[in-house]
Motif scaffolding. Structure first.
Motif, PDB file in Angstrom:
ATOM      1  N   TYR A   1      -0.442   0.414  -7.535  1.00  0.00           N
ATOM      2  CA  TYR A   1       0.724   0.330  -7.723  1.00  0.00           C
ATOM      3  C   TYR A   1       0.838   1.077  -9.154  1.00  0.00           C
ATOM      4  CZ  TYR A   1       2.619  -1.843  -3.467  1.00  0.00           C
ATOM      5  OH  TYR A   1       2.754  -2.232  -1.913  1.00  0.00           O
TER       6      TYR A   1
ATOM      7  N   GLN B   1       4.752   2.509  -6.005  1.00  0.00           N
ATOM      8  CA  GLN B   1       3.127   2.643  -4.856  1.00  0.00           C
ATOM      9  C   GLN B   1       2.528   4.075  -5.328  1.00  0.00           C
ATOM     10  OE1 GLN B   1       2.874   1.950  -0.976  1.00  0.00           O
ATOM     11  NE2 GLN B   1       0.375   2.147  -0.946  1.00  0.00           N
TER      12      GLN B   1
ATOM     13  N   THR C   1      -7.378  -0.705  -6.446  1.00  0.00           N
ATOM     14  CA  THR C   1      -6.082  -1.883  -5.521  1.00  0.00           C
ATOM     15  C   THR C   1      -5.462  -2.997  -6.381  1.00  0.00           C
ATOM     16  OG1 THR C   1      -6.466  -2.511  -3.843  1.00  0.00           O
ATOM     17  CG2 THR C   1      -6.178   0.047  -3.350  1.00  0.00           C
TER      18      THR C   1
END
Length: 96
Positions: A2, A9, A32
């Motif tokens: 993100y 995203q 991530t």
């Protein structure tokens, strides 16, 4: 992963966010963010205790931008409701 600025995203290998145009920090490229999503609990805590909501926003805005946004929105809504109730209470009790 993100975007740390807008919370949308983006692809794992992105160097810039296609939505807001901000550069993705080198620390987050290829890494991530887990468990990030809107949090109704953060929003409720922020609404009931606006100062805690703003502190949660400041603490989480880089690690979990969507959770931070929930806390910030809850804190802002709680602050507005408190101000409106304070003004209305002063108006009602000021008449008596």
């Amino acid at each position: 992963m993100y975007c740390t600025y807008c919370g949308k995203q983006i692809s794992e290998d992105a160097k810039f966010c296609p939505y807001c145009g901000q550069k993705v920090p080198d620390v987050y490229q290829g890494e991530t963010i887990n468990n990030d999503g809107p949090s109704y609990m953060f929003q409720l805590i922020g609404f009931l205790f606006p100062i805690i909501g703003f502190v949660l926003y400041a603490f989480y805005y880089k690690k979990s931008p969507l959770k931070a946004r929930s806390a910030g929105i809850g804190g802002l809504m709680g602050l507005i409701v408190n101000i409106v109730l304070l003004v209305l209470g002063n108006m009602v009790f000021g008449l008596y």
